[in-house]
Scaffold this motif. Structure first.
Motif, PDB file in Angstrom:
ATOM      1  N   GLU A 228       0.724  -1.253   0.051  1.00 32.30           N
ATOM      2  CA  GLU A 228       0.039  -0.117  -0.137  1.00 32.30           C
ATOM      3  C   GLU A 228       0.947   1.244   0.036  1.00 32.30           C
ATOM      4  OE1 GLU A 228      -2.976   2.389   0.051  1.00 32.30           O
ATOM      5  OE2 GLU A 228      -3.766   0.607   0.923  1.00 32.30           O
ATOM      6  N   CYS A 229       0.739   2.109  -1.001  1.00 32.00           N
ATOM      7  CA  CYS A 229       1.511   3.273  -1.111  1.00 32.00           C
ATOM      8  C   CYS A 229       0.670   4.673  -1.315  1.00 32.00           C
ATOM      9  CB  CYS A 229       2.509   3.088  -2.262  1.00 32.00           C
ATOM     10  SG  CYS A 229       3.220   1.806  -2.134  1.00 32.00           S
ATOM     11  N   SER A 230      -0.677   4.529  -0.697  1.00 36.10           N
ATOM     12  CA  SER A 230      -1.503   5.778  -0.893  1.00 36.10           C
ATOM     13  C   SER A 230      -1.131   6.884  -0.371  1.00 36.10           C
ATOM     14  CB  SER A 230      -2.657   5.367  -0.491  1.00 36.10           C
ATOM     15  OG  SER A 230      -3.345   4.142  -1.108  1.00 36.10           O
ATOM     16  N   ILE A 231      -0.486   6.961   0.795  1.00 39.93           N
ATOM     17  CA  ILE A 231       0.049   7.926   1.735  1.00 39.93           C
ATOM     18  C   ILE A 231       1.090   8.892   0.713  1.00 39.93           C
ATOM     19  CG2 ILE A 231       0.722   9.534   3.524  1.00 39.93           C
ATOM     20  CD1 ILE A 231      -0.770   7.546   5.064  1.00 39.93           C
ATOM     21  N   GLN A 232       0.770  10.025  -0.123  1.00 37.29           N
ATOM     22  CA  GLN A 232       1.626  10.763  -1.030  1.00 37.29           C
ATOM     23  C   GLN A 232       1.595  12.012  -0.854  1.00 37.29           C
ATOM     24  OE1 GLN A 232       0.755   9.496  -4.999  1.00 37.29           O
ATOM     25  NE2 GLN A 232       0.968   7.068  -4.304  1.00 37.29           N
ATOM     26  N   ARG A 233       2.806  12.703  -1.051  1.00 40.96           N
ATOM     27  CA  ARG A 233       2.749  14.220  -1.200  1.00 40.96           C
ATOM     28  C   ARG A 233       3.294  14.561  -2.611  1.00 40.96           C
ATOM     29  NH1 ARG A 233       6.568  17.729  -0.388  1.00 40.96           N
ATOM     30  NH2 ARG A 233       7.946  16.453   0.908  1.00 40.96           N
ATOM     31  N   ARG A 234       2.543  15.419  -3.227  1.00 43.46           N
ATOM     32  CA  ARG A 234       3.000  15.889  -4.619  1.00 43.46           C
ATOM     33  C   ARG A 234       3.294  14.553  -5.362  1.00 43.46           C
ATOM     34  NH1 ARG A 234       6.896  20.412  -2.191  1.00 43.46           N
ATOM     35  NH2 ARG A 234       5.434  21.954  -1.260  1.00 43.46           N
ATOM     36  N   GLU A 432      -7.226   8.221  11.316  1.00 42.98           N
ATOM     37  CA  GLU A 432      -7.478   7.677  10.296  1.00 42.98           C
ATOM     38  C   GLU A 432      -6.554   6.666   9.664  1.00 42.98           C
ATOM     39  OE1 GLU A 432     -10.768   7.932   8.251  1.00 42.98           O
ATOM     40  OE2 GLU A 432     -10.990   8.443  10.284  1.00 42.98           O
ATOM     41  N   PHE A 433      -5.163   7.058   9.947  1.00 39.03           N
ATOM     42  CA  PHE A 433      -4.125   5.985   9.611  1.00 39.03           C
ATOM     43  C   PHE A 433      -4.173   4.859  10.394  1.00 39.03           C
ATOM     44  CE2 PHE A 433      -0.051   4.038   9.888  1.00 39.03           C
ATOM     45  CZ  PHE A 433       0.463   3.933   8.709  1.00 39.03           C
ATOM     46  N   ILE A 434      -4.359   4.923  11.757  1.00 36.90           N
ATOM     47  CA  ILE A 434      -4.596   3.711  12.706  1.00 36.90           C
ATOM     48  C   ILE A 434      -5.599   2.937  12.272  1.00 36.90           C
ATOM     49  CG2 ILE A 434      -5.234   3.241  14.980  1.00 36.90           C
ATOM     50  CD1 ILE A 434      -3.842   5.783  16.079  1.00 36.90           C
ATOM     51  N   ASN A 435      -6.824   3.413  11.552  1.00 38.30           N
ATOM     52  CA  ASN A 435      -7.919   2.757  11.197  1.00 38.30           C
ATOM     53  C   ASN A 435      -7.443   1.896   9.713  1.00 38.30           C
ATOM     54  OD1 ASN A 435      -9.393   2.829  13.490  1.00 38.30           O
ATOM     55  ND2 ASN A 435     -10.273   5.007  12.673  1.00 38.30           N
ATOM     56  N   GLY A 436      -6.434   2.499   9.230  1.00 41.37           N
ATOM     57  CA  GLY A 436      -6.122   1.923   7.797  1.00 41.37           C
ATOM     58  C   GLY A 436      -6.910   2.558   6.526  1.00 41.37           C
ATOM     59  N   ASN A 437      -7.387   3.774   6.988  1.00 41.15           N
ATOM     60  CA  ASN A 437      -8.428   4.382   6.085  1.00 41.15           C
ATOM     61  C   ASN A 437      -7.521   5.336   5.233  1.00 41.15           C
ATOM     62  OD1 ASN A 437     -10.711   3.254   6.885  1.00 41.15           O
ATOM     63  ND2 ASN A 437     -11.080   4.789   8.393  1.00 41.15           N
ATOM     64  N   THR A 438      -6.722   4.996   4.380  1.00 38.81           N
ATOM     65  CA  THR A 438      -5.945   5.884   3.453  1.00 38.81           C
ATOM     66  C   THR A 438      -6.103   6.001   1.930  1.00 38.81           C
ATOM     67  OG1 THR A 438      -4.299   3.990   2.778  1.00 38.81           O
ATOM     68  CG2 THR A 438      -3.791   5.080   5.047  1.00 38.81           C
ATOM     69  N   ASN A 439      -6.084   6.996   1.577  1.00 33.77           N
ATOM     70  CA  ASN A 439      -5.946   6.997  -0.056  1.00 33.77           C
ATOM     71  C   ASN A 439      -4.968   8.200  -0.417  1.00 33.77           C
ATOM     72  OD1 ASN A 439      -7.312   9.836  -0.049  1.00 33.77           O
ATOM     73  ND2 ASN A 439      -9.036   8.712   0.677  1.00 33.77           N
ATOM     74  N   THR A 440      -4.981   8.488  -1.885  1.00 29.93           N
ATOM     75  CA  THR A 440      -3.715   9.247  -2.375  1.00 29.93           C
ATOM     76  C   THR A 440      -4.183  10.744  -1.820  1.00 29.93           C
ATOM     77  OG1 THR A 440      -5.028   9.511  -4.140  1.00 29.93           O
ATOM     78  CG2 THR A 440      -3.337   7.673  -4.220  1.00 29.93           C
ATOM     79  N   HIS A 441      -5.230  11.051  -1.342  1.00 27.98           N
ATOM     80  CA  HIS A 441      -5.483  12.397  -1.138  1.00 27.98           C
ATOM     81  C   HIS A 441      -5.469  12.513   0.734  1.00 27.98           C
ATOM     82  CE1 HIS A 441      -6.816  12.953  -4.761  1.00 27.98           C
ATOM     83  NE2 HIS A 441      -7.772  12.436  -4.818  1.00 27.98           N
ATOM     84  N   PHE A 442      -4.891  11.488   1.131  1.00 30.14           N
ATOM     85  CA  PHE A 442      -4.745  11.390   2.524  1.00 30.14           C
ATOM     86  C   PHE A 442      -4.234  12.684   3.254  1.00 30.14           C
ATOM     87  CE2 PHE A 442      -3.049  10.674   7.028  1.00 30.14           C
ATOM     88  CZ  PHE A 442      -3.985   9.779   7.550  1.00 30.14           C
ATOM     89  N   LEU A 443      -3.055  13.371   2.894  1.00 33.84           N
ATOM     90  CA  LEU A 443      -2.204  14.592   3.425  1.00 33.84           C
ATOM     91  C   LEU A 443      -3.225  15.745   3.045  1.00 33.84           C
ATOM     92  CD1 LEU A 443       1.452  13.254   2.951  1.00 33.84           C
ATOM     93  CD2 LEU A 443      -0.142  13.130   4.931  1.00 33.84           C
ATOM     94  N   GLU A 444      -3.855  15.993   1.996  1.00 30.17           N
ATOM     95  CA  GLU A 444      -4.534  16.925   1.585  1.00 30.17           C
ATOM     96  C   GLU A 444      -5.961  17.127   2.467  1.00 30.17           C
ATOM     97  OE1 GLU A 444      -5.394  16.720  -2.576  1.00 30.17           O
ATOM     98  OE2 GLU A 444      -3.805  16.057  -3.013  1.00 30.17           O
TER      99      GLU A 444
END
Length: 491
Positions: A228-234, A432-444
């Motif tokens: 899983e590599c969803s947490i991204q910045r730019r 939300e990270f603890i619960n595994g709720n990640t997508n590519t807009h997580f940091l936004e």
């Protein structure tokens, strides 16, 4: 059998490759620029070879210089690491002409998968699902606008020869399209010397799931599960983990099977990563294929127990996947999460922070792996990526891996350049990270709040107080704090 490997790269990945080579009894050659002459990866290698000035375009990217280094050091194989020449088909072809083993796929495979339009067409032909889009020859703005309207907004404009988010624009309406297209083409041309773009349907709240694959010289291909590599910045990955959280066994199996199908369809050899975008509805689509080892490969090693660099070497020697796996199907065990520690300032638009590292202290605790290319005294240069280290937390389950990684970050101290250490820790502690709720807009989407830890503040205050009450002649704070100085008291 390979006897001497030249590592056409630098920093932590060079050290990582050297570690496996020492285990296998293979000699290593490090290549370096002026900026890296005193770096740990140069000192640790069996041999070293000077390439030139600090700028990559005058050193690490100059193929004739690398070929000369190979000839003069007697290396019989090259590991490209990642970045630099790792996905340059021209480099792989030159090595083949010289009879040097390239620890990667065939040049034509590198060529094909490096072209986003051609690779998309190849995957469609193989029956691999791709995001609805347009990859035709026309680059005329009005033609592309009409195609975007056919696909339906929102759409993504992507550079054909690109990666890393360059030449990529997200467009939500017809009015935004032409200005965004012009910007994307200009950016792609500047970054890659190729201004061609293609269009893709933009998937709402997507996840980024990738699959590690390996192919041998006999045409066999297997997968080593997903990351899983969803947490991204730019569009750059910040956190990677395996197994992917909240992914059903059915979807996981489908994605991994499709990844093998994709790699098999092009006769893939060596280590590769097939990347997918996963929608909220469970539909997934081919994104791209990286024809090299990934930065995040340690999480796969941590949950499978396999040394992926060793596999690259053995496959280049003609060893079969059946022998590498012991004739058994690979399995995942436990959980691993990786973060990338950068010399950058989260409070100043994440701008790189360069300068001397006065003190580098990494954790030496169970269930924490650290891959780093810096030590106390290292210089963070403006010429290269400012990643200082990768920290990997390992556990029996995801929460244990997460807590172990947090402990590892708390044990990490970098004195000198500003880092994103506490920012990473705040991500891992977010609900939300603890619960595994990640997508590519997580940091936004989520506000990540961080501050210096109490222990770090106390240490800095003690140091400041010590220096304020002492007259010293020192070239740096490390001369004062030192291994035998007050740091021992502070830690």
């Amino acid at each position: 059998m390979i006897k001497k490997i030249l590592i056409a790269n630098r920093g932590e990945i060079s050290l990582r490759i050297q570690k496996t080579c020492r285990k296998l009894g293979i000699q290593t050659v490090a290549v370096y620029s002026d900026a890296d002459k005193d770096s740990p990866f140069v000192k640790e290698a069996d041999f070293s070879y000077y390439l030139g000035p600090p700028e990559p375009s005058r050193s690490y990217l100059v193929i004739p210089n690398i070929l000369k280094a190979i000839s003069e050091t007697g290396a019989d194989a090259v590991h490209p690491g990642y970045g630099f020449l790792s996905e340059k088909a021209e480099f792989a072809r030159e090595l083949s002409k010289a009879g040097i083993s390239f620890l990667g796929p065939k040049p034509e495979t590198v060529d094909l998968m490096g072209d986003k339009i051609r690779s998309r067409a190849a995957m469609e032909k193989a029956g691999v699902p791709v995001v609805p889009g347009y990859e035709g020859d026309s680059q005329e703005p009005n033609v592309l606008l009409k195609e975007a309207e056919k696909i339906g907004f929102p759409v993504m404009i992507k550079a054909s020869a690109g990666g890393g988010g360059k030449g990529m624009k997200r467009v939500f309406s017809k009015e935004e399209f032409l200005p965004s297209l012009e910007s994307a083409q200009r950016e792609a041309g500047n970054a890659f010397g190729d201004s061609r773009v293609f269009l893709e349907k933009y998937i709402i709240n997507p996840r980024h799931i990738e699959v590690q694959v390996f192919g041998d010289t006999s045409g066999n291909v297997i997968h080593l599960f997903e990351r899983e590599c969803s947490i991204q910045r730019r569009h750059q990955k910040v956190v990677e983990e395996s197994p992917a959280p909240n992914l059903s066994p059915e979807i996981k199996k489908k994605i991994c099977d499709v990844a093998v199908k994709a790699a098999s369809s092009i006769g893939y050899i060596g280590a590769g990563t097939v990347e997918f975008i996963l929608g909220e509805d469970g539909a997934f689509y081919f994104l791209e294929m990286n024809t090299r080892l990934q930065v995040e490969h340690p999480v796969t090693e941590s949950v499978t127990g396999f040394d992926l660099v060793e596999w690259q070497i053995r496959i280049a020697e003609g060893v079969s996947l059946e022998k590498l796996t012991g004739g058994k199907s690979p399995s995942q065990s436990g959980h691993a999460i990786e973060v990338r520690l950068y010399a950058e300032d989260p409070e100043n638009e994440f701008l790189p922070s360069i300068g001397k590292i006065e003190l580098a202290k990494f954790p030496e605790i169970q269930n924490i792996r650290v891959d780093s290319g810096v030590v106390t005294g290292s210089e963070v240069s403006l010429y290269y990526d400012p990643m200082l280290a990768k920290l990997i937390g390992i556990g029996k389950n995801r929460d244990e891996a997460r807590k172990n990684l947090i402990s590892g970050l708390e044990e990490t101290i970098i004195f000198g350049p500003t880092t994103n250490l506490n920012y990473l820790k705040a991500i891992l502690e977010h609900s939300e990270f603890i619960n595994g709720n990640t997508n590519t807009h997580f940091l936004e989407k989520h506000k990540i709040e961080w501050e210096e830890s109490g222990e770090e503040k106390e240490a800095l205050m003690k140091t400041a107080s010590f220096l304020a009450n002492r007259t010293v002649k020192a070239s740096s704070i490390w001369d004062v704090v030192g291994p035998q100085g007050i740091w021992g008291e502070l830690s």
